[in-house]
Design a protein around this motif. Structure first.
Motif, PDB file in Angstrom:
ATOM      1  N   ASP A  18       1.084  -1.300  -0.198  1.00  0.00           N
ATOM      2  CA  ASP A  18       0.117  -0.369   0.249  1.00  0.00           C
ATOM      3  C   ASP A  18       0.781   1.302  -0.185  1.00  0.00           C
ATOM      4  O   ASP A  18       0.678   2.034  -0.307  1.00  0.00           O
ATOM      5  N   VAL A  30       1.191  -6.012  -8.143  1.00  0.00           N
ATOM      6  CA  VAL A  30       0.628  -5.712  -7.179  1.00  0.00           C
ATOM      7  C   VAL A  30      -0.283  -6.461  -7.945  1.00  0.00           C
ATOM      8  O   VAL A  30      -0.919  -6.774  -9.221  1.00  0.00           O
ATOM      9  N   ARG A  33      -3.856  -7.852  -3.113  1.00  0.00           N
ATOM     10  CA  ARG A  33      -3.706  -6.616  -2.014  1.00  0.00           C
ATOM     11  C   ARG A  33      -4.368  -7.043  -0.456  1.00  0.00           C
ATOM     12  O   ARG A  33      -4.498  -6.354  -0.023  1.00  0.00           O
ATOM     13  N   CYS A  40       2.977 -10.160  -5.030  1.00  0.00           N
ATOM     14  CA  CYS A  40       3.541  -9.302  -4.812  1.00  0.00           C
ATOM     15  C   CYS A  40       4.066  -9.988  -3.621  1.00  0.00           C
ATOM     16  O   CYS A  40       5.158  -9.489  -2.572  1.00  0.00           O
ATOM     17  N   CYS A  72       1.875  -7.244   0.417  1.00  0.00           N
ATOM     18  CA  CYS A  72       0.690  -6.568   0.957  1.00  0.00           C
ATOM     19  C   CYS A  72       0.007  -7.011   2.725  1.00  0.00           C
ATOM     20  O   CYS A  72      -0.703  -6.438   2.889  1.00  0.00           O
TER      21      CYS A  72
END
Ligand code: FES
Length: 94
Positions: A18, A30, A33, A40, A72
């Protein structure tokens, strides 16, 4: 991120992914998330952090012991150095 081509600020209650997105930086892929897709993946090479829940099909206990985590789900408590890693095929744990 020392030793990398980019650096950005990240608070302790913000995930690395983020913070990277908010800073308008790139370098870590990305996806969801949400700790589920695994795109990631990074290896933390320096620094202290805590992690949220990560899907075991993407991050094994052995991975975690070696600093391989999902950006994430990483919340830093110091400066962090990391290297992005390629996505691992689902079900291919060490
Ligand atoms: S973006 Fe999907 S696991 Fe991190």
């Amino acid at each position: 991120m020392a030793g990398a081509s980019t650096a950005f600020d990240c608070s302790e209650n913000q995930s690395l992914l983020d913070a990277m997105i908010r800073a308008g930086r790139c370098g870590i892929k990305v996806g969801c998330r949400n700790g589920g897709c695994g795109v990631c993946r990074v290896r933390i090479t320096q620094g202290r952090y805590s992690t949220g829940k990560m899907t075991r099909s993407r991050i094994s206990e052995g991975d975690e012991a070696e600093g391989v985590v999902l950006a994430c789900r990483v919340f830093p408590s110091s400066d962090i150095s990391l290297e992005p890693l390629p996505l691992r095929a689902k079900g291919c744990l060490k």
